[in-house]
Scaffold this active site. Structure first.
Site, PDB file in Angstrom:
ATOM      1  N   TYR A 198       0.990 -20.332  10.824  1.00 25.81           N
ATOM      2  CA  TYR A 198       1.937 -20.022   9.754  1.00 25.81           C
ATOM      3  C   TYR A 198       1.347 -20.374   8.390  1.00 25.81           C
ATOM      4  CZ  TYR A 198       6.372 -20.095   7.143  1.00 25.81           C
ATOM      5  OH  TYR A 198       7.377 -19.872   6.228  1.00 25.81           O
ATOM      6  N   LYS A 249       0.392 -17.940   5.187  1.00 25.81           N
ATOM      7  CA  LYS A 249       1.001 -18.146   3.876  1.00 25.81           C
ATOM      8  C   LYS A 249      -0.058 -18.432   2.806  1.00 25.81           C
ATOM      9  CE  LYS A 249       5.231 -17.478   5.109  1.00 25.81           C
ATOM     10  NZ  LYS A 249       5.978 -16.288   4.628  1.00 25.81           N
ATOM     11  N   ARG A 260       0.823  -1.208   0.000  1.00 31.06           N
ATOM     12  CA  ARG A 260       0.000   0.000   0.000  1.00 31.06           C
ATOM     13  C   ARG A 260       0.860   1.263   0.000  1.00 31.06           C
ATOM     14  NH1 ARG A 260      -2.618   1.606   3.747  1.00 31.06           N
ATOM     15  NH2 ARG A 260      -4.325   2.694   2.683  1.00 31.06           N
TER      16      ARG A 260
END
Length: 356
Positions: free
Chosen positions: A231, A235, A198
């Site tokens: 995790y 991902k 961004r």
């Protein structure tokens, strides 16, 4: 005092992996040039055109050539033409660049004369900081990312290459994960990508040469694993975010969006402190990937101005097919690969800092 004993050498077959065999094959029997050597050699020996050996060799060489041509066409249609890249004009931002994979890439680009900005909460050692501009920043904190981004623009100019690499691993079962663990995981492994992109995407679209966005995800984002629920979820989110970003760029009214190239990296286990001392169940089928191998592949694609996907080792290239197999086959494959038991003896070797 006795001198330290040298490290034990591995037997020769320990270096033999399916990836090595595939690499050799890609430059020999599966390479168009080599494939055409056989029929040319047969003709040099006077082999008639109607002999079976000549017909088969020509058919095989033609098949390999068509496959390579179709691969090139597919890549061009999917990711667009390469953008021009001149490292003297590029400003590269690397998150989690104080160690591991990120530091390798930062050092190489720094030595090659590019303007490199590393964002990390861990400091870079003075001996490793050649050509690197370090900015202390928790990339999971939007306010800190905005502050660092403004400073980078003042110091180096508008970033044109983003390598989102920062990552952390808790390695706990879902019930053992504390709210703080989960929050830290998603801030560093997922939200940081949103914050970084961004801040820099608008400037990249305004650049005459465009830009490149590298998303370092993981094969676990496709298949998950026990003791890695947080995790793997982050991902998987990165893969979805990356795919959505491609769609947004393709249909953006901003003409500069067409000059942005995206690279998705989904490696298996890397030989970095992120996964501590965890060993691969099978070094032949699922070898631990050396960070230098991934770094070289990323830089090669970035330097060429290309977009695409990179997966390491070989099995990671086929993990999209895992989820379309019958459930019983999937369960058997997970059991044979020890995917859901590999983290039982997980012991982290890091100083609690983000990084690959």
């Amino acid at each position: 005092m006795a001198p330290p004993s040298p490290p034990a050498s591995k037997p020769w077959h320990a270096h033999l992996t399916i990836d090595l065999l595939a690499y050799v094959a890609s430059y020999t029997i599966f390479h168009p040039f080599v494939a055409w050597v056989v029929p040319l050699s047969l003709r040099a020996q006077g082999t008639p055109y109607h002999f079976t050996s000549f017909i088969v060799s020509v058919a095989y060489a033609s098949l390999v050539t068509v496959f390579h041509l179709l691969s090139l066409v597919n890549k061009r249609l999917a990711y667009g033409p390469p953008r021009p890249v001149n490292l003297n004009d590029e400003v590269i931002v690397i998150t989690g660049g104080a160690g591991g994979l990120g530091l390798l890439i930062a050092e190489v680009y720094g030595l090659r004369g590019a303007s490199v900005a590393v964002l990390d909460v861990a400091a870079i050692k003075e001996a490793e900081a050649r050509g690197i501009n370090y900015y202390h920043c928790d990339v999971g904190d939007a306010a800190q990312v905005e502050k660092a981004a403004d400073q980078i623009k003042r110091d180096l100019g508008t970033p044109t290459i983003i390598i989102n690499n920062a990552g952390v691993v808790n390695g706990k079962t879902l019930l053992d994960l504390s709210p703080a663990d989960v929050e830290r995981n998603f801030r560093v492994n997922l939200l940081s990508h949103f914050y970084i992109i961004r801040q820099f995407l608008s400037g990249m679209m305004s650049s005459s040469t465009g830009g490149t966005i590298v998303t370092v995800s993981s094969v676990l984002g496709k298949i998950g694993a026990a003791q890695l629920s947080d995790y793997a979820a982050a991902k998987a989110g990165l893969i979805a975010m990356h795919t959505s970003l491609i769609g947004e760029l393709r249909h953006s009214p901003n003409p500069g969006a067409k000059n942005i190239r995206t690279i998705l990296v989904t490696p298996g286990q890397l030989a970095t402190p992120l996964f501590g001392t965890m060993a691969s169940p099978s070094n032949f089928v699922g070898p631990v990937v050396e960070p230098v191998e991934v770094a070289n592949a990323i830089m090669k694609m970035v330097d060429a101005g290309e977009g695409g996907e990179l997966s390491f080792p070989l099995y990671a290239c086929f993990m999209d097919w895992m989820n379309v197999l019958p459930a019983a086959v999937q369960r058997a494959a997970r059991a044979m690969s020890q995917l859901d038991t590999a983290m039982r003896n997980f012991r982290v070797e890091r100083d609690d800092k983000p990084g690959k």
